[in-house]
Enzyme design. Structure first.
Site, PDB file in Angstrom:
ATOM      1  CB  SER A 137      -0.878  -0.021   1.258  1.00 20.24           C
ATOM      2  OG  SER A 137      -1.622   1.171   1.362  1.00 20.24           O
ATOM      3  CE  LYS A 163      -4.628   0.063   0.386  1.00 23.00           C
ATOM      4  NZ  LYS A 163      -5.298  -0.730   1.453  1.00 23.00           N
ATOM      5  CE  LYS A 165      -4.100   3.859   2.171  1.00 24.22           C
ATOM      6  NZ  LYS A 165      -5.293   3.257   2.790  1.00 24.22           N
ATOM      7  CG  ASP A 190      -7.834   2.171   0.659  1.00 26.04           C
ATOM      8  OD1 ASP A 190      -8.994   2.605   0.778  1.00 26.04           O
ATOM      9  OD2 ASP A 190      -7.192   1.658   1.611  1.00 26.04           O
ATOM     10  CD  GLU A 215      -8.791  -1.055   0.803  1.00 24.30           C
ATOM     11  OE1 GLU A 215      -7.822  -1.253   0.030  1.00 24.30           O
ATOM     12  OE2 GLU A 215      -8.687  -1.162   2.027  1.00 24.30           O
ATOM     13  CG  ASP A 240     -10.413  -1.131   5.137  1.00 17.02           C
ATOM     14  OD1 ASP A 240     -10.673  -1.619   6.248  1.00 17.02           O
ATOM     15  OD2 ASP A 240      -9.344  -0.494   4.944  1.00 17.02           O
ATOM     16  CE  LYS A 264      -7.107  -2.274   6.838  1.00 19.47           C
ATOM     17  NZ  LYS A 264      -7.336  -0.821   6.811  1.00 19.47           N
ATOM     18  N   GLY A 292      -3.701  -3.984   6.228  1.00 20.41           N
ATOM     19  CA  GLY A 292      -2.681  -3.612   7.210  1.00 20.41           C
ATOM     20  C   GLY A 292      -3.022  -2.286   7.861  1.00 20.41           C
TER      21      GLY A 292
HETATM   22  O1  OSB Z   1      -7.196   1.693   4.615  1.00 17.71           O
HETATM   23  O2  OSB Z   1      -5.898   0.046   4.383  1.00 17.71           O
HETATM   24  C1  OSB Z   1      -6.131   1.146   4.868  1.00 17.71           C
HETATM   25  C2  OSB Z   1      -3.066   2.389   6.810  1.00 17.71           C
HETATM   26  C3  OSB Z   1      -3.672   3.056   7.848  1.00 17.71           C
HETATM   27  C4  OSB Z   1      -5.043   3.124   7.884  1.00 17.71           C
HETATM   28  C5  OSB Z   1      -5.821   2.521   6.892  1.00 17.71           C
HETATM   29  C6  OSB Z   1      -5.219   1.833   5.862  1.00 17.71           C
HETATM   30  C7  OSB Z   1      -3.818   1.798   5.801  1.00 17.71           C
HETATM   31  C8  OSB Z   1      -3.074   1.174   4.724  1.00 17.71           C
HETATM   32  C9  OSB Z   1      -1.687   0.735   5.045  1.00 17.71           C
HETATM   33  O3  OSB Z   1      -3.469   1.089   3.582  1.00 17.71           O
HETATM   34  C10 OSB Z   1      -1.480  -0.717   4.972  1.00 17.71           C
HETATM   35  C11 OSB Z   1      -0.130  -1.076   5.532  1.00 17.71           C
HETATM   36  O4  OSB Z   1       0.851  -0.925   4.793  1.00 17.71           O
HETATM   37  O5  OSB Z   1      -0.049  -1.496   6.699  1.00 17.71           O
HETATM   38 MG    MG Z   2      -8.334   0.541   3.293  1.00 18.98          MG
END
Ligand code: OSB
Ligand code: MG
Length: 370
Positions: A137, A163, A165, A190, A215, A240, A264, A292
């Site tokens: 991510s 992925k 953001k 995402d 996402e 999510d 998660k 994560g």
């Molecule tokens: O939405 O998946 C998410 C990190 C913090 C809060 C929400 C998210 C995330 C990530 C990071 O996408 C995933 C990671 O590398 O741990």
């Molecule tokens: Mg997410």
């Protein structure tokens, strides 16, 4: 073989991230993490609470966890002997929400129970895989050039999917550039709830880039609007934030609000609920992957165990320790092969050692509940 949790030890640690991580709700430079140690008959189990430093992803945050665990969860798990870690979620079911705090304690008890039985945690929860598939991510960057460079680095390291953001102002044009540079990679976006249904026409412009999924584009608590959006998109939606309970998973699937679910451990309150959501998705032919929360090694090790369940068929967000930390709190650090996989450890419990010297040096708060 029932066992009593004699002691619950809470620790708060501070760990600077190697690189800042930006989502649609802000930038994180340093993690402040609460760990839960449970002790019984000379053995320890460890859990990590996955809440962020602020109540922006969900309602929990670093400072809400401590009183919740100390005053509500610890008394309930120490009161009477534990028959099975599978019952621990129900012990705290009088508490509304606060799944991450409850899940951190529940995961610690699963780890303890696996160590007592001398089996890997993955096996103890019913997992079957010996390796798991990894994606990364990548947060919002200062420039598209920086984003492209990061993607290049992660692909070279072997990661199986990327992925990125997105948020209003950092979406269609960015995805177009990424697609132009990397025409055939497995790519997804995402949004962390940054859009509303009024943005449906705008989000439909993402369809031409053949993303694996988008996402959580809409509100954190709105499955119905996601169903309305999904009906207007070709790209599958992945939920999510919206999926906090097994019932939410059933409702989202029944309404065609998503084609994929991100599971998660913290968000859903631990292994028992995660497994139920996994099973519901599997029964409906909906693939899942492990999300994560910028975890340190303990949370990461729990995510690896979770990802060994059979319906975790898509690469998740669980990646190498070194992408986040100069030094992790477990030994050895979690490594990813050049094929973008993590080997599931074969030792008892989550299968890594705690780096106790390092842990002590970064602990800023500690409390024992007996
Ligand atoms: O939405 O998946 C998410 C990190 C913090 C809060 C929400 C998210 C995330 C990530 C990071 O996408 C995933 C990671 O590398 O741990
Ligand atoms: Mg997410």
């Amino acid at each position: 073989m029932a066992y009593r949790i004699e002691r619950v030890i809470l620790r708060q640690i501070r760990m600077p991230l190697v690189h800042f991580f930006e989502t649609s709700f802000g930038r994180t430079y340093e993690r402040v993490i609460v760990l839960v140690e449970v002790q019984s008959e000379g053995r320890s189990g460890w859990g990590e609470v996955t809440a962020g430093e602020h109540p922006f992803y969900n309602e929990e945050w670093t400072d809400s966890i401590w009183p919740l665990l100390r005053d509500y969860v610890a008394p309930r798990v120490t009161a009477t002997p534990i028959q099975s870690a599978d019952d621990v979620f129900d012990r705290t079911s009088a508490i509304r929400g606060h799944f991450m705090a409850r899940g951190g304690a529940e995961a610690a008890i699963w780890d303890l129970e696996a160590r007592r039985a001398g089996v890997p945690l993955a096996k103890h929860i019913g997992g079957t895989r010996t390796e798991m598939f990894c994606g990364v991510s990548i947060g919002i960057q200062d420039s598209v050039g920086q984003l492209l460079a990061k993607i290049e680095t992660e692909l070279a390291a072997g990661y199986q999917r990327i992925k990125i953001k997105i948020k209003p102002g950092w979406d269609v044009d960015v995805v177009r550039e990424v697609r132009k540079t990397f025409p055939s990679i497995r790519l997804m976006a995402d949004a962390n709830s940054a859009y509303t249904l009024a943005d449906a026409d705008h989000l439909r412009r993402l369809d031409e880039f053949h993303l694996m999924m988008i996402e959580q584009p809409l509100a954190h608590d709105d499955i119905i609007d996601h169903a309305k959006l999904q009906a207007q998109l070709q790209t599958p939606l992945c939920l999510d934030e919206c999926i906090r309970t097994p019932r939410h998973a059933e409702q989202a699937i029944e309404m065609h609000a998503c084609g994929i679910i991100n599971i998660k451990l913290g968000r859903v309150g631990g292994f028992r609920q995660a497994r139920r959501i996994h099973d519901i998705a599997q029964a409906h032919g909906i693939p899942v992957w492990c999300g994560g929360m910028l975890e340190a090694g303990i949370g990461r090790a729990h995510n690896i165990a979770l990802s060994t369940l059979p319906n975790f068929v898509l690469p998740g967000d669980v990646s190498a320790s070194k992408r986040y930390w100069k030094r992790d709190i477990i030994q050895p650090a979690i490594e990813v092969s050049s094929r973008g996989t993590i080997q599931v450890p074969a030792g008892p419990g989550f299968g890594y050692d705690i780096d106790t010297d390092y842990l002590r040096s970064i602990t800023v708060r500690e409390e024992t509940i007996a």
